[in-house]
Design a protein around this motif. Structure first.
Motif, short mmCIF file in Angstrom:
data_model
loop_
_atom_site.label_atom_id
_atom_site.label_comp_id
_atom_site.label_asym_id
_atom_site.label_seq_id
_atom_site.Cartn_x
_atom_site.Cartn_y
_atom_site.Cartn_z
N ALA A 66 0.84 -1.20 0.00
CA ALA A 66 0.00 0.00 0.00
C ALA A 66 0.87 1.25 0.00
CB ALA A 66 -0.91 -0.01 1.23
N LEU A 67 1.97 1.26 0.80
CA LEU A 67 2.84 2.42 0.83
C LEU A 67 3.49 2.66 -0.54
CD1 LEU A 67 4.51 1.98 4.34
CD2 LEU A 67 2.76 3.62 3.69
N VAL A 68 3.83 1.56 -1.22
CA VAL A 68 4.47 1.70 -2.56
C VAL A 68 3.49 2.36 -3.52
CG1 VAL A 68 5.47 0.46 -4.48
CG2 VAL A 68 5.93 -0.28 -2.14
N ALA A 69 2.23 1.86 -3.50
CA ALA A 69 1.22 2.42 -4.39
C ALA A 69 0.96 3.89 -4.06
CB ALA A 69 -0.08 1.61 -4.28
N PHE A 70 0.93 4.19 -2.73
CA PHE A 70 0.70 5.57 -2.31
C PHE A 70 1.83 6.46 -2.81
CE2 PHE A 70 0.69 9.25 0.38
CZ PHE A 70 -0.64 9.49 0.66
N GLY A 71 3.09 5.99 -2.69
CA GLY A 71 4.24 6.78 -3.10
C GLY A 71 4.26 7.01 -4.62
N ARG A 72 3.85 5.98 -5.40
CA ARG A 72 3.85 6.12 -6.86
C ARG A 72 2.83 7.17 -7.31
NH1 ARG A 72 3.17 1.27 -7.81
NH2 ARG A 72 0.90 1.26 -8.20
N ASN A 73 1.65 7.15 -6.74
CA ASN A 73 0.62 8.14 -7.10
C ASN A 73 1.01 9.53 -6.63
OD1 ASN A 73 -1.99 6.82 -8.31
ND2 ASN A 73 -1.27 5.37 -6.78
N LEU A 74 1.74 9.58 -5.47
CA LEU A 74 2.19 10.87 -4.97
C LEU A 74 3.21 11.49 -5.92
CD1 LEU A 74 2.20 13.05 -2.80
CD2 LEU A 74 3.91 11.69 -1.53
N GLN A 75 4.10 10.66 -6.42
CA GLN A 75 5.09 11.15 -7.38
C GLN A 75 4.41 11.67 -8.66
OE1 GLN A 75 7.84 7.99 -8.03
NE2 GLN A 75 8.81 8.15 -6.01
N ASP A 76 3.39 10.95 -9.13
CA ASP A 76 2.66 11.39 -10.35
C ASP A 76 1.96 12.73 -10.09
OD1 ASP A 76 3.47 9.15 -11.73
OD2 ASP A 76 1.64 7.99 -11.30
N GLN A 77 1.43 12.87 -8.88
CA GLN A 77 0.74 14.10 -8.54
C GLN A 77 1.73 15.27 -8.48
OE1 GLN A 77 -2.17 15.33 -8.38
NE2 GLN A 77 -1.49 17.30 -7.54
N GLN A 78 2.92 15.04 -7.96
CA GLN A 78 3.94 16.10 -7.88
C GLN A 78 4.31 16.60 -9.28
OE1 GLN A 78 6.97 14.12 -5.59
NE2 GLN A 78 6.17 14.85 -3.60
N LYS A 79 4.17 15.74 -10.27
CA LYS A 79 4.47 16.15 -11.65
C LYS A 79 3.25 16.83 -12.33
CE LYS A 79 7.63 12.26 -12.29
NZ LYS A 79 7.88 11.04 -13.05
N ASN A 80 2.09 16.82 -11.70
CA ASN A 80 0.85 17.29 -12.34
C ASN A 80 0.27 18.48 -11.58
OD1 ASN A 80 -1.16 17.04 -14.37
ND2 ASN A 80 -2.55 16.11 -12.87
N VAL A 81 1.13 19.30 -10.94
CA VAL A 81 0.65 20.47 -10.19
C VAL A 81 0.33 21.58 -11.19
CG1 VAL A 81 1.29 22.23 -8.51
CG2 VAL A 81 1.98 19.87 -8.14
N THR A 82 -0.94 22.02 -11.22
CA THR A 82 -1.37 23.02 -12.22
C THR A 82 -2.15 24.16 -11.62
OG1 THR A 82 -3.38 21.72 -12.66
CG2 THR A 82 -1.47 21.33 -14.09
N GLU A 83 -2.79 23.96 -10.44
CA GLU A 83 -3.70 24.96 -9.90
C GLU A 83 -3.04 25.71 -8.71
OE1 GLU A 83 -6.37 25.59 -11.50
OE2 GLU A 83 -6.14 23.89 -12.86
N PRO A 84 -3.47 26.94 -8.45
CA PRO A 84 -2.95 27.69 -7.29
C PRO A 84 -3.27 26.96 -5.98
CG PRO A 84 -4.12 29.16 -8.81
CD PRO A 84 -4.37 27.77 -9.28
N GLY A 85 -2.29 26.86 -5.05
CA GLY A 85 -2.47 26.18 -3.76
C GLY A 85 -2.26 24.69 -3.86
N GLU A 86 -2.22 24.18 -5.09
CA GLU A 86 -2.08 22.74 -5.27
C GLU A 86 -0.65 22.30 -4.90
OE1 GLU A 86 -2.77 19.28 -8.72
OE2 GLU A 86 -3.21 21.39 -9.17
#
Length: 580
Positions: A66-86
């Motif tokens: 579960a931690l591995v899956a959480f970390g992978r999605n977190l990394q994808d999200q860090q690359k997809n920051v587009t909105e203010p405050g995000e």
């Protein structure tokens, strides 16, 4: 404005409007596509990553992955920051996740992480709503602009549809109607186009053409009227009667001579249908017989006898068809006929005088010739005196010349009967064999002199014919005499008598030189003799034979082949009684 400029401006403007409509539509469609792609690429992916992180967070402590899956999605999200405050929210999630990795049993960290993910998802949801509003605004603007531009295009196209065809078709229609009027020789027709365009120039040229045609027509009318007057004067001064009718048999003109002959006034003849006049006037009916009775126009008709100039006059009728070939066509068109009555009275009087003269002279010559023949017979009688050889030769020569003169006078007398139309026939039942025997006896001496044999082929039990036996025998004798004359010495001649239907056919066939095809139709003409003819004759015998046979209801014909001889045949009608 010229038509070419109108077409260029109208069609060009419509083309530009359509091109502008296409560009605006493409621009707004591309913008809508970009907005939609931005929502899908940025905000939707963030929501997907947040959902996956929440699911993985629930399995921490129970699932080692579960931690591995959480970390992978977190990394994808860090690359997809587009909105203010995000970005700040994503960093807090990352800090809390780092602490959670050290102590997975800490529930407070999981609670912070859940709040941060919820905040992240809220930010993206608000962004999606905002972008959706932008896309809606863009589509509304697109609809408005496209509607406005499309309406403008429709208006331009409608204006062109209403005005352009009529502005071109109406002048063409008017010009076509005017051309038809000109074709019907209405040269007063004019075309008026107020607009200064190609049609205006065409109308001006058309009007100039019509004016020149009118001038030409006016200049020709006087000549035509003079020419018509000349023709009418010429026709009225002709000594022959002339009547003209159109294709509907309506009388167009009649000269003075025709009015005198018919005894009609001009108004009673000209302008009337000739069949209506013929009902009331026997002479008009006789004149127009070939027209009123179809099928008789080409028949040979005798001269018409009319009482004119205080005496019986003779007129020869001639009907001339008038045909013209209209301009632009190939087939001739019948437009009427002209009836001409040629006065042949002087020629007829001369012919009658000639016939009477020949009859009188021939009749007067027969008596002295007969006396000469009788004197020659007495000279040949030994009781009168014996002649020496030289005297006997002279007597024989005189006898032959007297015989020829007697034959010629007989033919001339027969000819006068034919020409005067007073052939006297004594028609009675006549045995066929009597006619044949008479002709054979009459030609026996001439045949014996040339050693010519006459072979007879008679059908058995031939019926009696209704004929003038004397003239029928004369015809057969003449045909046999001609055959003997043209047959070489010692060659045979064939006399055949056969029955064919209700007629008896007499045929005389020789083996002489024959008759060339070009002379077969002329052989029965009066005074006709073959070119380079060396035998004696007047050229009247066959003519008289033909008239005698036709007067008895028969037909005389000839067939021949050069070098092989000729065959003359004539027919006589049977009475139905059998010969005894």
């Amino acid at each position: 404005m010229r038509i070419k400029a109108k077409l260029t401006i109208g069609v060009g403007l419509l083309f530009l409007m359509i091109l502008l409509l296409a560009l605006i539509s493409g621009r707004y469609v591309y913008q809508l596509k970009a907005d939609t792609a931005n929502i899908l690429k940025a905000n939707y992916n963030t929501l997907e990553y947040g959902r996956n992180m929440l699911l993985a967070l629930e399995d921490v402590g129970t699932d080692t992955t579960a931690l591995v899956a959480f970390g992978r999605n977190l990394q994808d999200q860090q690359k997809n920051v587009t909105e203010p405050g995000e970005k700040e929210t994503t960093l807090r999630i990352a800090d809390h996740f780092t602490q959670l990795q050290k102590n997975t049993a800490e529930e407070g960290l999981k609670s912070f992480i859940r709040k941060d993910i919820s905040e992240l998802m809220r930010l993206n949801m608000e962004a999606i709503e905002h972008k959706s509003e932008l896309a809606t605004t863009t589509s509304e603007n697109a609809i408005l602009v496209i509607s406005v531009v499309g309406t403008l295009c429709f208006i331009v196209a409608f204006v062109l549809l209403i005005n352009l065809p009529s502005s071109i078709a109406n002048p063409i229609k008017q010009l076509t109607s005017s051309i038809r009027q000109i074709a019907n020789q209405n040269y007063n027709q004019r075309v008026h186009f107020d607009k200064a365009n190609e049609f205006g120039e065409l109308a001006q040229s058309f009007n100039v053409m019509a004016e020149k045609l009118q001038e030409y027509s006016d200049s020709k009318i006087d000549k035509i009227l003079k020419g018509k007057k000349r023709i009418e004067t010429l026709i009225n001064n002709m000594h022959d009667a002339v009547i003209g009718i159109n294709e509907k048999r309506k009388v167009l003109f009649a000269n003075d001579e025709a009015l005198i002959l018919t005894g009609l006034k001009r108004e009673d003849l000209v302008g009337k249908n000739i069949q209506d006049v013929a009902i009331q006037n026997d002479l008009v009916r006789l004149i127009a017989q070939a027209i009123l009775q179809p099928g008789t126009a080409g028949d040979s008709t005798p001269p018409i006898k009319i009482y004119a100039d205080q005496k019986e006059s003779y007129f020869e009728k001639e009907i001339v068809d008038i045909n013209i070939t209209p301009t632009g066509e190939d087939e001739p068109q019948f437009i009427g006929q002209v009836i001409i009555l040629k006065n042949i009275t002087p020629f007829k009087e001369l012919d009658i005088a000639k016939t009477n003269f020949i009859a009188t002279v021939s009749h007067e010559l027969k008596t002295p010739i007969a006396s000469i023949k009788m004197g020659l017979q007495l000279l040949g009688n030994a009781q009168v005196g014996v002649l020496n050889d030289e005297q006997q030769s002279l007597v024989n020569g005189i006898s032959e010349d007297a015989g020829r003169l007697l034959k010629i006078t007989g033919e001339l007398l027969n000819l006068t009967q034919v020409e005067s139309g007073m052939i006297q026939m004594t028609m009675m039942p006549t045995p066929v064999y009597e006619i044949a025997q008479y002709a054979l006896r009459a030609t026996k001496a001439a045949a014996d002199q040339k050693q010519v044999t006459i072979e007879t082929i008679f059908a058995a039990d031939l019926p009696v014919v209704m004929a003038d036996g004397e003239k029928a025998a004369w015809v057969l004798t003449n045909l046999l005499s001609n055959a003997i004359r043209y047959t070489k010495d010692s060659d045979p001649i064939e006399l055949s008598i056969q029955q064919k239907d209700q007629q008896i056919v007499f045929s005389v066939r020789d083996r002489g030189p024959g008759i060339a095809p070009e002379f077969l139709e002329k052989i029965f003409d009066r005074y006709f003799r073959m070119p380079n003819e060396k035998t004696e004759g007047t050229g009247l015998g066959l003519t008289i034979c033909k008239e005698f046979i036709e007067a008895q209801g028969g037909v005389l014909s000839v067939s021949s082949e050069p070098g092989l001889g000729s065959c003359f045949s004539f027919t006589l009608n049977i009475t139905g009684a059998k010969q005894a």
